[in-house]
Design a protein around this motif. Structure first.
Motif, PDB file in Angstrom:
ATOM      1  N   VAL A  81       1.720  -3.629  13.898  1.00  0.00           N
ATOM      2  CA  VAL A  81       1.443  -3.461  12.470  1.00  0.00           C
ATOM      3  C   VAL A  81       1.774  -4.746  11.709  1.00  0.00           C
ATOM      4  O   VAL A  81       2.817  -5.350  11.921  1.00  0.00           O
ATOM      5  CB  VAL A  81       2.269  -2.285  11.900  1.00  0.00           C
ATOM      6  CG1 VAL A  81       2.069  -2.150  10.405  1.00  0.00           C
ATOM      7  CG2 VAL A  81       1.906  -0.992  12.615  1.00  0.00           C
ATOM      8  N   ARG A  94       2.085  -6.736   7.843  1.00  0.00           N
ATOM      9  CA  ARG A  94       2.417  -6.467   6.441  1.00  0.00           C
ATOM     10  C   ARG A  94       1.195  -6.370   5.545  1.00  0.00           C
ATOM     11  O   ARG A  94       1.211  -5.666   4.542  1.00  0.00           O
ATOM     12  CB  ARG A  94       3.316  -7.580   5.876  1.00  0.00           C
ATOM     13  CG  ARG A  94       4.697  -7.587   6.415  1.00  0.00           C
ATOM     14  CD  ARG A  94       5.501  -8.695   5.757  1.00  0.00           C
ATOM     15  NE  ARG A  94       6.844  -8.757   6.311  1.00  0.00           N
ATOM     16  CZ  ARG A  94       7.815  -9.480   5.813  1.00  0.00           C
ATOM     17  NH1 ARG A  94       7.590 -10.262   4.755  1.00  0.00           N
ATOM     18  NH2 ARG A  94       9.009  -9.484   6.367  1.00  0.00           N
ATOM     19  N   TRP A 132       5.018   5.935   5.620  1.00  0.00           N
ATOM     20  CA  TRP A 132       5.722   4.966   6.464  1.00  0.00           C
ATOM     21  C   TRP A 132       5.918   5.471   7.889  1.00  0.00           C
ATOM     22  O   TRP A 132       5.990   4.658   8.819  1.00  0.00           O
ATOM     23  CB  TRP A 132       7.053   4.578   5.825  1.00  0.00           C
ATOM     24  CG  TRP A 132       6.853   3.578   4.728  1.00  0.00           C
ATOM     25  CD1 TRP A 132       6.418   3.826   3.460  1.00  0.00           C
ATOM     26  CD2 TRP A 132       7.033   2.168   4.822  1.00  0.00           C
ATOM     27  NE1 TRP A 132       6.319   2.653   2.757  1.00  0.00           N
ATOM     28  CE2 TRP A 132       6.700   1.613   3.574  1.00  0.00           C
ATOM     29  CE3 TRP A 132       7.464   1.312   5.840  1.00  0.00           C
ATOM     30  CZ2 TRP A 132       6.772   0.260   3.315  1.00  0.00           C
ATOM     31  CZ3 TRP A 132       7.547  -0.039   5.578  1.00  0.00           C
ATOM     32  CH2 TRP A 132       7.193  -0.558   4.329  1.00  0.00           C
ATOM     33  N   TRP A 174      10.335  -6.958   0.657  1.00  0.00           N
ATOM     34  CA  TRP A 174      10.197  -7.456   2.016  1.00  0.00           C
ATOM     35  C   TRP A 174      11.357  -8.388   2.350  1.00  0.00           C
ATOM     36  O   TRP A 174      11.813  -9.157   1.506  1.00  0.00           O
ATOM     37  CB  TRP A 174       8.885  -8.236   2.176  1.00  0.00           C
ATOM     38  CG  TRP A 174       7.692  -7.344   2.200  1.00  0.00           C
ATOM     39  CD1 TRP A 174       6.784  -7.174   1.193  1.00  0.00           C
ATOM     40  CD2 TRP A 174       7.281  -6.494   3.262  1.00  0.00           C
ATOM     41  NE1 TRP A 174       5.834  -6.261   1.570  1.00  0.00           N
ATOM     42  CE2 TRP A 174       6.116  -5.830   2.844  1.00  0.00           C
ATOM     43  CE3 TRP A 174       7.784  -6.226   4.536  1.00  0.00           C
ATOM     44  CZ2 TRP A 174       5.442  -4.913   3.650  1.00  0.00           C
ATOM     45  CZ3 TRP A 174       7.119  -5.308   5.333  1.00  0.00           C
ATOM     46  CH2 TRP A 174       5.961  -4.665   4.892  1.00  0.00           C
ATOM     47  N   LEU A 201       8.612  -2.469  10.951  1.00  0.00           N
ATOM     48  CA  LEU A 201       7.209  -2.178  11.256  1.00  0.00           C
ATOM     49  C   LEU A 201       7.031  -2.050  12.766  1.00  0.00           C
ATOM     50  O   LEU A 201       7.671  -2.776  13.537  1.00  0.00           O
ATOM     51  CB  LEU A 201       6.304  -3.288  10.731  1.00  0.00           C
ATOM     52  CG  LEU A 201       6.254  -3.467   9.223  1.00  0.00           C
ATOM     53  CD1 LEU A 201       5.378  -4.660   8.868  1.00  0.00           C
ATOM     54  CD2 LEU A 201       5.770  -2.216   8.530  1.00  0.00           C
ATOM     55  N   PHE A 205       3.593   3.969  10.544  1.00  0.00           N
ATOM     56  CA  PHE A 205       3.585   2.577  11.018  1.00  0.00           C
ATOM     57  C   PHE A 205       4.953   1.914  11.107  1.00  0.00           C
ATOM     58  O   PHE A 205       5.034   0.723  11.374  1.00  0.00           O
ATOM     59  CB  PHE A 205       2.665   1.721  10.126  1.00  0.00           C
ATOM     60  CG  PHE A 205       2.975   1.781   8.659  1.00  0.00           C
ATOM     61  CD1 PHE A 205       4.005   1.035   8.112  1.00  0.00           C
ATOM     62  CD2 PHE A 205       2.228   2.595   7.822  1.00  0.00           C
ATOM     63  CE1 PHE A 205       4.285   1.087   6.756  1.00  0.00           C
ATOM     64  CE2 PHE A 205       2.495   2.662   6.460  1.00  0.00           C
ATOM     65  CZ  PHE A 205       3.534   1.898   5.936  1.00  0.00           C
ATOM     66  N   ALA A 206       6.032   2.667  10.916  1.00  0.00           N
ATOM     67  CA  ALA A 206       7.354   2.043  10.940  1.00  0.00           C
ATOM     68  C   ALA A 206       8.433   3.042  11.354  1.00  0.00           C
ATOM     69  O   ALA A 206       8.219   4.254  11.323  1.00  0.00           O
ATOM     70  CB  ALA A 206       7.693   1.483   9.553  1.00  0.00           C
ATOM     71  N   TYR A 226      11.573  -4.477   5.803  1.00  0.00           N
ATOM     72  CA  TYR A 226      11.481  -4.035   4.411  1.00  0.00           C
ATOM     73  C   TYR A 226      12.740  -3.245   4.089  1.00  0.00           C
ATOM     74  O   TYR A 226      13.306  -2.584   4.965  1.00  0.00           O
ATOM     75  CB  TYR A 226      10.243  -3.147   4.249  1.00  0.00           C
ATOM     76  CG  TYR A 226       9.880  -2.793   2.830  1.00  0.00           C
ATOM     77  CD1 TYR A 226       9.194  -3.697   2.024  1.00  0.00           C
ATOM     78  CD2 TYR A 226      10.209  -1.555   2.301  1.00  0.00           C
ATOM     79  CE1 TYR A 226       8.843  -3.372   0.722  1.00  0.00           C
ATOM     80  CE2 TYR A 226       9.855  -1.218   1.001  1.00  0.00           C
ATOM     81  CZ  TYR A 226       9.178  -2.134   0.218  1.00  0.00           C
ATOM     82  OH  TYR A 226       8.825  -1.815  -1.075  1.00  0.00           O
ATOM     83  N   VAL A 235      -0.049  -0.327   4.955  1.00  0.00           N
ATOM     84  CA  VAL A 235       1.293  -0.832   4.653  1.00  0.00           C
ATOM     85  C   VAL A 235       1.391  -1.156   3.161  1.00  0.00           C
ATOM     86  O   VAL A 235       2.371  -0.789   2.505  1.00  0.00           O
ATOM     87  CB  VAL A 235       1.632  -2.061   5.519  1.00  0.00           C
ATOM     88  CG1 VAL A 235       3.000  -2.635   5.148  1.00  0.00           C
ATOM     89  CG2 VAL A 235       1.590  -1.697   7.006  1.00  0.00           C
TER      90      VAL A 235
END
Length: 97
Positions: free
Chosen positions: A14, A16, A84, A45, A10, A87-88, A56, A21
């Motif tokens: 951000v 979880r 995704w 996770w 992440l 944010f990741a 993740y 998310v």
């Protein structure tokens, strides 16, 4: 068989529990039933808290290189990955077993 592993980190700002998310997790969880090429599916996770840990993970298997290509190009996979990207970041490994 080909194992497709993906580890997601992440972005720094951000959490979880953010709705975007949670929506991304739901999108990945649904892939096991939406993409016929998937022969094995796990996603969850990370439960450890170490500086080098990712947040993740997805662990999936498909029959061969053609199935991996179809999985990666499937519209449901593309839509989930697009969520995704917001944010990741991630790393992957694909290997035969």
């Amino acid at each position: 068989m080909i194992r497709h592993l993906v580890l997601f980190k992440l972005n720094d700002d951000v959490a979880r529990d953010e709705e975007r998310v949670r929506a991304g997790v739901r999108a990945f969880e649904a892939l096991k039933d939406e993409i016929p090429e998937v022969e094995f599916w796990e996603c969850a996770w990370n439960i450890t808290d170490r500086p080098i840990a990712y947040d993740y993970a997805i662990n999936t298997a498909v029959a061969d290189a053609g199935a991996l290509k179809r999985y990666l190009e499937h519209p449901a996979h593309q839509a989930a990955a697009a969520q995704w990207r917001e944010f990741a970041t991630w790393v992957i490994a694909d290997y035969e077993f």
